[in-house]
Design a protein around this motif. Sequence first.
Motif, PDB file in Angstrom:
ATOM      1  N   GLY A  34       0.733  -5.319   2.428  1.00  0.00           N
ATOM      2  CA  GLY A  34       1.449  -6.454   1.875  1.00  0.00           C
ATOM      3  C   GLY A  34       2.950  -6.345   2.125  1.00  0.00           C
ATOM      4  O   GLY A  34       3.457  -5.351   2.625  1.00  0.00           O
ATOM      5  N   THR A  35       3.646  -7.402   1.780  1.00  0.00           N
ATOM      6  CA  THR A  35       5.094  -7.423   1.967  1.00  0.00           C
ATOM      7  C   THR A  35       5.819  -7.528   0.636  1.00  0.00           C
ATOM      8  O   THR A  35       7.038  -7.647   0.604  1.00  0.00           O
ATOM      9  CB  THR A  35       5.504  -8.610   2.861  1.00  0.00           C
ATOM     10  OG1 THR A  35       5.035  -9.829   2.241  1.00  0.00           O
ATOM     11  CG2 THR A  35       4.900  -8.490   4.247  1.00  0.00           C
ATOM     12  N   GLY A  36       5.052  -7.502  -0.469  1.00  0.00           N
ATOM     13  CA  GLY A  36       5.656  -7.649  -1.780  1.00  0.00           C
ATOM     14  C   GLY A  36       6.129  -6.333  -2.354  1.00  0.00           C
ATOM     15  O   GLY A  36       6.256  -5.318  -1.666  1.00  0.00           O
ATOM     16  N   LYS A  37       6.357  -6.350  -3.657  1.00  0.00           N
ATOM     17  CA  LYS A  37       6.820  -5.178  -4.377  1.00  0.00           C
ATOM     18  C   LYS A  37       5.773  -4.774  -5.403  1.00  0.00           C
ATOM     19  O   LYS A  37       4.817  -5.499  -5.656  1.00  0.00           O
ATOM     20  CB  LYS A  37       8.145  -5.485  -5.075  1.00  0.00           C
ATOM     21  CG  LYS A  37       9.281  -5.843  -4.132  1.00  0.00           C
ATOM     22  CD  LYS A  37      10.554  -6.154  -4.909  1.00  0.00           C
ATOM     23  CE  LYS A  37      11.699  -6.499  -3.964  1.00  0.00           C
ATOM     24  NZ  LYS A  37      12.951  -6.793  -4.709  1.00  0.00           N
ATOM     25  N   THR A  38       5.982  -3.618  -6.000  1.00  0.00           N
ATOM     26  CA  THR A  38       5.167  -3.216  -7.136  1.00  0.00           C
ATOM     27  C   THR A  38       5.747  -3.854  -8.381  1.00  0.00           C
ATOM     28  O   THR A  38       6.923  -3.666  -8.695  1.00  0.00           O
ATOM     29  CB  THR A  38       5.158  -1.684  -7.289  1.00  0.00           C
ATOM     30  OG1 THR A  38       4.559  -1.097  -6.122  1.00  0.00           O
ATOM     31  CG2 THR A  38       4.372  -1.265  -8.520  1.00  0.00           C
ATOM     32  N   GLU A  39       4.921  -4.624  -9.090  1.00  0.00           N
ATOM     33  CA  GLU A  39       5.362  -5.292 -10.311  1.00  0.00           C
ATOM     34  C   GLU A  39       4.650  -4.670 -11.509  1.00  0.00           C
ATOM     35  O   GLU A  39       3.432  -4.522 -11.511  1.00  0.00           O
ATOM     36  CB  GLU A  39       5.040  -6.777 -10.247  1.00  0.00           C
ATOM     37  CG  GLU A  39       5.406  -7.542 -11.511  1.00  0.00           C
ATOM     38  CD  GLU A  39       4.813  -8.935 -11.533  1.00  0.00           C
ATOM     39  OE1 GLU A  39       5.448  -9.836 -10.950  1.00  0.00           O
ATOM     40  OE2 GLU A  39       3.718  -9.119 -12.123  1.00  0.00           O
ATOM     41  N   VAL A  40       5.417  -4.297 -12.528  1.00  0.00           N
ATOM     42  CA  VAL A  40       4.864  -3.722 -13.751  1.00  0.00           C
ATOM     43  C   VAL A  40       5.219  -4.642 -14.910  1.00  0.00           C
ATOM     44  O   VAL A  40       6.399  -4.869 -15.202  1.00  0.00           O
ATOM     45  CB  VAL A  40       5.423  -2.303 -14.009  1.00  0.00           C
ATOM     46  CG1 VAL A  40       4.875  -1.746 -15.328  1.00  0.00           C
ATOM     47  CG2 VAL A  40       5.067  -1.375 -12.852  1.00  0.00           C
ATOM     48  N   LEU A  41       4.195  -5.188 -15.539  1.00  0.00           N
ATOM     49  CA  LEU A  41       4.356  -6.027 -16.720  1.00  0.00           C
ATOM     50  C   LEU A  41       3.848  -5.215 -17.915  1.00  0.00           C
ATOM     51  O   LEU A  41       2.668  -4.890 -17.986  1.00  0.00           O
ATOM     52  CB  LEU A  41       3.547  -7.321 -16.577  1.00  0.00           C
ATOM     53  CG  LEU A  41       3.392  -8.185 -17.839  1.00  0.00           C
ATOM     54  CD1 LEU A  41       4.729  -8.780 -18.267  1.00  0.00           C
ATOM     55  CD2 LEU A  41       2.358  -9.286 -17.606  1.00  0.00           C
ATOM     56  N   TRP A  42       4.773  -4.877 -18.833  1.00  0.00           N
ATOM     57  CA  TRP A  42       4.384  -4.134 -20.039  1.00  0.00           C
ATOM     58  C   TRP A  42       4.072  -5.124 -21.145  1.00  0.00           C
ATOM     59  O   TRP A  42       4.808  -6.091 -21.355  1.00  0.00           O
ATOM     60  CB  TRP A  42       5.500  -3.180 -20.468  1.00  0.00           C
ATOM     61  CG  TRP A  42       5.149  -2.365 -21.679  1.00  0.00           C
ATOM     62  CD1 TRP A  42       4.005  -1.651 -21.875  1.00  0.00           C
ATOM     63  CD2 TRP A  42       5.954  -2.176 -22.838  1.00  0.00           C
ATOM     64  NE1 TRP A  42       4.051  -1.022 -23.104  1.00  0.00           N
ATOM     65  CE2 TRP A  42       5.230  -1.339 -23.717  1.00  0.00           C
ATOM     66  CE3 TRP A  42       7.207  -2.643 -23.232  1.00  0.00           C
ATOM     67  CZ2 TRP A  42       5.724  -0.947 -24.957  1.00  0.00           C
ATOM     68  CZ3 TRP A  42       7.709  -2.261 -24.469  1.00  0.00           C
ATOM     69  CH2 TRP A  42       6.975  -1.410 -25.313  1.00  0.00           C
TER      70      TRP A  42
END
Length: 284
Positions: A34-42
């Motif tokens: 992929g070309t996205g980022k790692t997203e963390v939703l707490w």
Amino acid sequence: MRLFDCLAPTRALTRRWLLGAALLGAAGLAAAQGTGKTEVLWLGQAAARITSPGGKVIVIDPWLTSNPKTPAEFKKLEALGKVDLILVTHGHFDHFADAPALSQMHKAPMYGPAGMNQSITALGILPVELAPRFGKGGTIAPFGPNGVKITAVHAEHSSEVVWKNPATSKDEVHVGGEPVGFILEMENGFKVWHMGDTAVFGDMTLIGRMYKPDLVMIPIGGHFVMNPADAAMAVRDMIKPRFALPIHYGTTPVLRGTPAEFKEALGQGGAQMLAVEPGQKVEF
């Protein structure tokens, strides 16, 4: 005509085929990464939704519908959107509560400690295909060899499954296996260590050296888990990640530790503490 002159067109076609196969392989790998980022939703306590650069959605320790710190918009499980995989660190209600419903809703496998999932299938809470088992030191690649890799590591805690027997309407306590944390290695190499519930233990140093996590999601509330000073020592002196996101605090009166205390105990330099409120995202 010499023999190698006859074979020249074949050799050219072979070279073109090999080049095409290599390009297709590279394209497939790029698509997986992929070309996205790692997203963390707490989402409060230990609940988190992690979206990988390749777009895979992993929900960890989903206690949402009755969690006092989960924002109202996420108390409906549908609000999470698509879910590809669920991870549960241990059998306690504040980590496991909504995992079976979420698994059934999306037909997404719920990975957890082997002993816990053995109880879950034996009690009929989930079918075997939705409750796969693995244990500490094991690594899975549920989305294929170029996808996210997940390793179960030690956590110093307990794990019990409380189940209301429909025949008696009484709570029963069942085997919950060994509690774990999870190292998630994203398609692009970024690593997250979700520590679940844990006290300090010496092999945090070893895990830090072996896996080199970029981000740790670390409990700081005290009483059942590390307090802020213990968590800061573990981050600063043992694990040494780039980022630390405090979790598992403030949901009940006994979980008194605060991010401010954690940040003060961390001191200057070293890991960057991420001051995130439930419902907020961070990207890497």
